[in-house]
Design a protein around this motif. Structure first.
Motif, PDB file in Angstrom:
ATOM      1  N   THR A 596     -21.891  -8.405   6.769  1.00 51.05           N
ATOM      2  CA  THR A 596     -23.213  -8.250   7.403  1.00 51.05           C
ATOM      3  C   THR A 596     -23.025  -7.525   8.494  1.00 51.05           C
ATOM      4  O   THR A 596     -21.927  -6.658   8.793  1.00 51.05           O
ATOM      5  N   ARG A 597     -24.273  -7.135   9.348  1.00 51.44           N
ATOM      6  CA  ARG A 597     -24.235  -6.194  10.508  1.00 51.44           C
ATOM      7  C   ARG A 597     -24.797  -7.019  11.670  1.00 51.44           C
ATOM      8  O   ARG A 597     -25.826  -7.929  11.631  1.00 51.44           O
ATOM      9  N   VAL A 598     -24.323  -6.854  13.079  1.00 60.02           N
ATOM     10  CA  VAL A 598     -24.961  -7.353  14.180  1.00 60.02           C
ATOM     11  C   VAL A 598     -25.187  -6.079  15.115  1.00 60.02           C
ATOM     12  O   VAL A 598     -24.663  -5.031  14.857  1.00 60.02           O
ATOM     13  N   ARG A 599     -26.178  -6.298  15.960  1.00 54.90           N
ATOM     14  CA  ARG A 599     -26.685  -5.241  16.790  1.00 54.90           C
ATOM     15  C   ARG A 599     -26.132  -5.657  18.058  1.00 54.90           C
ATOM     16  O   ARG A 599     -26.546  -6.580  19.068  1.00 54.90           O
ATOM     17  N   MET A 600     -25.499  -4.528  18.765  1.00 57.43           N
ATOM     18  CA  MET A 600     -25.035  -4.569  20.371  1.00 57.43           C
ATOM     19  C   MET A 600     -26.144  -3.938  21.079  1.00 57.43           C
ATOM     20  O   MET A 600     -26.058  -2.815  21.427  1.00 57.43           O
ATOM     21  N   THR A 601     -27.106  -4.728  21.201  1.00 59.13           N
ATOM     22  CA  THR A 601     -28.389  -4.023  22.020  1.00 59.13           C
ATOM     23  C   THR A 601     -28.039  -4.155  23.496  1.00 59.13           C
ATOM     24  O   THR A 601     -28.789  -3.267  24.090  1.00 59.13           O
ATOM     25  N   GLU A 602     -27.027  -4.750  24.063  1.00 63.00           N
ATOM     26  CA  GLU A 602     -26.944  -4.866  25.408  1.00 63.00           C
ATOM     27  C   GLU A 602     -25.611  -3.969  25.970  1.00 63.00           C
ATOM     28  O   GLU A 602     -25.203  -4.151  26.988  1.00 63.00           O
ATOM     29  N   VAL A 603     -25.268  -2.927  25.233  1.00 66.81           N
ATOM     30  CA  VAL A 603     -24.295  -2.012  25.563  1.00 66.81           C
ATOM     31  C   VAL A 603     -25.043  -0.629  26.174  1.00 66.81           C
ATOM     32  O   VAL A 603     -25.656  -0.033  25.509  1.00 66.81           O
ATOM     33  N   ASN A 604     -24.489  -0.520  27.387  1.00 63.10           N
ATOM     34  CA  ASN A 604     -24.977   0.755  27.808  1.00 63.10           C
ATOM     35  C   ASN A 604     -24.021   1.847  27.347  1.00 63.10           C
ATOM     36  O   ASN A 604     -22.749   1.955  27.883  1.00 63.10           O
ATOM     37  N   THR A 605     -24.514   2.795  26.418  1.00 60.14           N
ATOM     38  CA  THR A 605     -23.610   3.847  26.062  1.00 60.14           C
ATOM     39  C   THR A 605     -23.302   5.022  26.972  1.00 60.14           C
ATOM     40  O   THR A 605     -22.362   5.982  26.731  1.00 60.14           O
ATOM     41  N   HIS A 606     -23.813   5.114  28.110  1.00 61.92           N
ATOM     42  CA  HIS A 606     -23.142   5.712  29.182  1.00 61.92           C
ATOM     43  C   HIS A 606     -22.225   5.107  30.005  1.00 61.92           C
ATOM     44  O   HIS A 606     -21.743   5.710  31.025  1.00 61.92           O
ATOM     45  N   SER A 607     -22.013   3.813  29.867  1.00 58.13           N
ATOM     46  CA  SER A 607     -20.936   3.140  30.781  1.00 58.13           C
ATOM     47  C   SER A 607     -19.781   3.001  29.821  1.00 58.13           C
ATOM     48  O   SER A 607     -19.959   2.233  29.038  1.00 58.13           O
ATOM     49  N   VAL A 608     -18.694   3.574  30.319  1.00 57.77           N
ATOM     50  CA  VAL A 608     -17.343   2.955  29.657  1.00 57.77           C
ATOM     51  C   VAL A 608     -17.021   1.737  29.632  1.00 57.77           C
ATOM     52  O   VAL A 608     -16.294   1.193  28.834  1.00 57.77           O
ATOM     53  N   THR A 609     -17.260   1.307  30.837  1.00 59.46           N
ATOM     54  CA  THR A 609     -16.691  -0.075  31.250  1.00 59.46           C
ATOM     55  C   THR A 609     -17.435  -0.995  30.222  1.00 59.46           C
ATOM     56  O   THR A 609     -16.673  -1.919  29.549  1.00 59.46           O
ATOM     57  N   ASP A 610     -18.696  -0.673  29.945  1.00 54.39           N
ATOM     58  CA  ASP A 610     -19.532  -1.661  28.956  1.00 54.39           C
ATOM     59  C   ASP A 610     -18.728  -1.426  27.587  1.00 54.39           C
ATOM     60  O   ASP A 610     -18.738  -2.551  27.051  1.00 54.39           O
ATOM     61  N   GLN A 611     -18.540  -0.331  27.207  1.00 52.82           N
ATOM     62  CA  GLN A 611     -17.987  -0.174  25.902  1.00 52.82           C
ATOM     63  C   GLN A 611     -16.595  -0.609  25.608  1.00 52.82           C
ATOM     64  O   GLN A 611     -16.251  -1.172  24.587  1.00 52.82           O
ATOM     65  N   VAL A 612     -15.633  -0.564  26.511  1.00 50.99           N
ATOM     66  CA  VAL A 612     -14.416  -1.268  26.567  1.00 50.99           C
ATOM     67  C   VAL A 612     -14.661  -2.843  26.614  1.00 50.99           C
ATOM     68  O   VAL A 612     -13.729  -3.275  25.884  1.00 50.99           O
TER      69      VAL A 612
END
Length: 816
Positions: A596-612
């Motif tokens: 299935t798929r989930v949506r990571m809606t709360e990740v700031n794609t401009h923040s490396v910290t958020d992505q890590v």
């Protein structure tokens, strides 16, 4: 390219790419958006839908669409009943047909009411976030759509022959339409488009746009080197020799790259940095050899002068070349393909340049001196040079250039006591300031940074994130190698998904999850007869035994096997459309894998910290699953994956890789200096100062607005091997100086080696100067890194280190 090898992310990505796993190939999504620059795009539904259909018609009428979609794995039936690529859009309310839409318009249908329905005509649920951005509905029972900031259309293209050609043609047509809308008077509608090939196309466009910078650098370096070697005197000018020095670097690049091409080392967008680096540092040895040769007595035969020159500077240029090669060799031990491939190109090319400088360039020096003895003109060697007034002065002894004369004055000025105190104070303050600046350095990277500044891709994703308030990060949740017919396993699958949803990065459960819908279906109280009466005849005819049954679906499900239950579930057209690519079954009907798929809606794609953090949080949830206990991460039964994990894994590993590379680099160059400068004190000058230089460079990058990202990481990998050159030339010359006092040794160093180091530093700066004109942030980052490298390297090598040696240097003479 950027993902550490080996890694769990690579293993999971390889599994999903492997067709043997049974999953259909991940579709190539073509995205198209219509908006009014943040306004309400539903203010006039008819006009907005007309624009969507206008763009969609271009997409589906582009040459190759029907052939490509005939192989679609995620498909639908068009108005003619023909299989075609699946489309997710507001046009689904009109069966994807412009003619049906026009019929509704002509009939005076309430379009707003029509598009506000919670189900499409085929029974598929409407998920607002999939087809609109920031949609607002009324509070009434009809839940009318009042506003939205963007309309989204997605076409699922298969990995079929010709799909890339189709995308290219389709993009060309849509980008022309995009420009047409922008130039249309009074039109507020804007079009956005993105396909799977868009990023690669735009990255290649940035690369192609910067290709002219390579010949530009050749011209710039030829002019600079020619001017350094130029004299007004036709006989004693050496302009042609300077061009020969540039050619020797060019030849070394050609040989180095040719070797790598033969071996099969991949050529990436990052390896094109090497020519700029080589033109920058490759001429250093030429300036040092020529400077030493010029200092020799001209009454000595040419070959003897060459011998004495190489005896004087041979060890120095060998050691600095060795440190650079070793630094890049250590970089090739990195787990990141982009780093070790670049180092594979750089290390041998630097070594080959050393060979060219000590053979090819030295041979050119001999030929040039023979020209002088034959009284021939520079550049026009077939012509005899006319006599000049300064010929006699040139023949008397070594010629001092303007740089040499400056170094004589500069060495006297630098060694004044008050100047020494000021130098130490200034460099102490500079280290403190840049050290603090380095502490503020953060990881930050956006993939749009590597694109041209006028890229439609950057504009598309910028508007998409602004007008949807979300990101398009939708990782797969994969279940494999377990018995999914077991209710307990399905409970664990639900628990895993719920655990993921509980992450702060995911705000909502998956819109479509077959286990959840299957359990609801299995417990339904609807009568079996009523169910089959609602199914298409082609489907219901396979279940005639249930046609008159009075049992409920829940009761019927207890009487058949799980495989039969699943067959019944998938016989319903809506579920078939939603899940036929999400469940992999063998010939007996047993489930081999599902997703299935989930949506990571709360990740700031401009923040490396958020992505890590997102990558780490999903890993912790996955690792905590009982079904993954005692299983290697690469073989986890449950896991999540999206291609973005590749770069996220790089962000996770980059700090460790950077620290490791730094420690190994500093240790290696310090050991080499101790090995080739046989005095125990050398390491106490090299190790501390190269460490200071590295910290200063980090601080300098932070002041220039550069963050630690994939590109600056590469620059820092290269930095140690290049920074140490400024130090080792000074140290080697200091230890072999025949002078008896520290100050006299320092003066001797600056007056003999100083001018060559100064010119080498300037050549390094000029070598990367064309990058300043690049339209890509990749090369802008490289430019800032080398600007800092040159400024800090020259200042520490020609100012700070001489002062330190004049105060603390050992007063010994070594025979090297």
């Amino acid at each position: 390219l950027w993902t550490p090898t080996p890694s769990t992310v690579l293993s999971h990505g390889s599994y999903l790419k492997d067709e043997s796993n049974g999953f259909s190939a991940q579709p190539r999504w073509a995205r198209m958006t219509v908006h009014v620059d943040g306004g309400n795009v539903l203010d006039n539904p008819q006009a907005s839908l007309q624009r969507v259909f206008q763009a969609l018609d271009l997409m589906v009428t582009t040459e190759g669409y029907e052939e490509v979609c005939a192989e679609a794995t995620e498909w639908m039936l068009n108005e003619n009943g023909t299989k075609t690529c699946r489309i997710d859009s507001m046009v689904n309310f009109f069966n994807y047909s412009t003619s049906i839409y026009q019929d509704h318009v002509q009939a005076g249908a309430d379009l707003r009411q029509l598009i506000s329905n919670r189900f499409f005509p085929d029974g598929t649920p409407v998920i607002d976030k999939l087809i609109m951005g920031k949609a607002q509905r009324s509070n009434g029972a009809d839940q009318l759509l009042e506003s939205a900031q963007i309309l989204i259309t997605l076409i699922s293209l298969p990995e079929a022959d010709g799909v890339k050609d189709y995308e290219e043609k389709m993009l060309e047509r849509l980008l022309d339409l995009r420009e047409e809308w922008e130039n249309e008077p009074g039109n507020s509608y804007r079009l956005g488009v993105f396909t799977e090939r868009s990023f690669d196309d735009e990255l290649m466009r940035a690369i192609v746009r910067d290709i002219p910078l390579v010949p530009m650098i050749f011209v710039v370096m030829s002019m600079f080197t020619g001017l350094v070697f130029f004299r007004k005197n036709w006989l004693h000018s050496h302009f042609l020799l300077g061009c020969g020095a540039v050619c020797s670097v060019f030849l070394s690049i050609m040989v180095g790259y040719g070797m790598m091409f033969i071996i099969g080392v991949p050529f990436t967008s990052m390896t094109q940095i090497v020519p700029f680096v080589m033109f920058g540092i490759g001429l250093d040895d030429a300036f040092i050899i020529w400077g030493a040769f010029q200092r020799k007595d001209r009454s000595i035969p040419i070959l003897d002068r060459v011998h004495d020159t190489m005896e004087e500077v041979g060890v120095s240029i060998f050691v600095t070349t060795l440190t650079s090669v070793v630094a890049f060799a250590l970089g090739s031990m990195s787990a990141l393909p982009v780093v070790y491939w670049l180092c594979y190109y750089a290390a041998p090319t630097i070594a080959i340049d050393f060979l060219y400088q000590t053979t090819f360039f030295v041979a050119l020096i001999v030929l040039d001196e023979q020209r002088v003895e034959a009284k021939k003109r520079d550049c026009f060697t077939c012509l005899t040079a006319p006599p000049c007034d300064d010929d006699e002065e040139e023949e008397k002894g070594p010629h001092k250039s303007y740089a040499d004369r400056f170094m004589v004055w500069y060495s006297d000025f630098l060694l004044k006591p008050v100047v020494k105190v000021m130098v130490l104070a200034v460099f102490f303050c500079m280290f403190a300031g840049l050290g603090y600046s380095a502490s503020l350095l953060k990881q930050k990277f956006s993939y749009t940074d590597v694109l041209p500044t006028d890229s439609y891709v950057a504009d598309f994703w910028g508007k998409f994130e602004d007008y949807t308030g979300e990101t398009a990060i939708s990782p797969f949740v994969v279940f494999r190698d377990v018995d999914q017919s077991d209710p307990l396993v399905r409970d664990q699958m639900m628990e895993y998904v719920n655990g993921l949803v509980a992450m702060e990065e995911i705000s909502l459960p998956p819109e479509f999850f077959w286990v959840r819908d299957f359990e609801r279906f299995s417990s339904s109280n609807q009568s079996v007869a009523a169910l089959f009466a609602s199914l298409p005849e082609a489907v219901s005819s396979n279940y005639t035994a249930f046609a008159t049954s009075t049992t409920t679906i829940a009761q019927a499900m207890t009487q058949i096997t799980f495989e039969q239950q699943l067959d019944l579930f998938m016989a319903i057209p809506v579920y078939q459309r939603l899940y036929h690519t999400s469940i992999v079954r063998d010939d007996s009907g047993k489930i081999l894998a599902s997703r299935t798929r989930v949506r990571m809606t709360e990740v700031n794609t401009h923040s490396v910290t958020d992505q890590v953090d997102a990558l780490e949080h999903q890993r912790l949830v996955t690792e905590a699953q009982a079904i993954n206990a005692n299983v290697e991460p690469s073989d986890w039964r449950f896991f999540t994956f999206i291609k973005l994990y590749y770069i996220w894994q790089f962000y996770t590993e980059a700090p460790y890789e950077l620290v490791l590379t730094t420690i190994l680099g500093v240790g290696a160059v310090s050991f080499i200096s101790l090995l080739f400068i046989p005095h125990w004190s050398s390491i106490f000058f090299v190790a501390p100062i190269i460490s200071i230089l590295y910290v200063d460079l980090l601080g300098f990058l932070q002041l220039c607005g550069v963050s630690v990202n994939a590109v600056s990481y590469l620059s820092l990998v290269m930095a140690i091997g290049l920074l140490v050159d400024f130090l080792l030339h000074i140290l080697l010359r200091f230890f072999e100086s025949k002078e008896t006092t520290r100050d006299a040794k320092v003066k001797d160093v600056l007056q003999t080696m100083g001018a060559s180091i100064l010119l080498g530093g300037l050549s390094t700066f000029l070598g990367v100067l064309p990058l300043m004109f690049s339209k890509s942030d990749i090369f802008a980052t490289i430019f800032y890194a080398f600007l800092g490298l040159v400024i800090l390297g020259m200042s520490h090598g020609l100012v700070f280190l001489p002062v330190v040696l004049s105060l603390f240097g050992p007063n010994v003479v070594l025979e090297l």
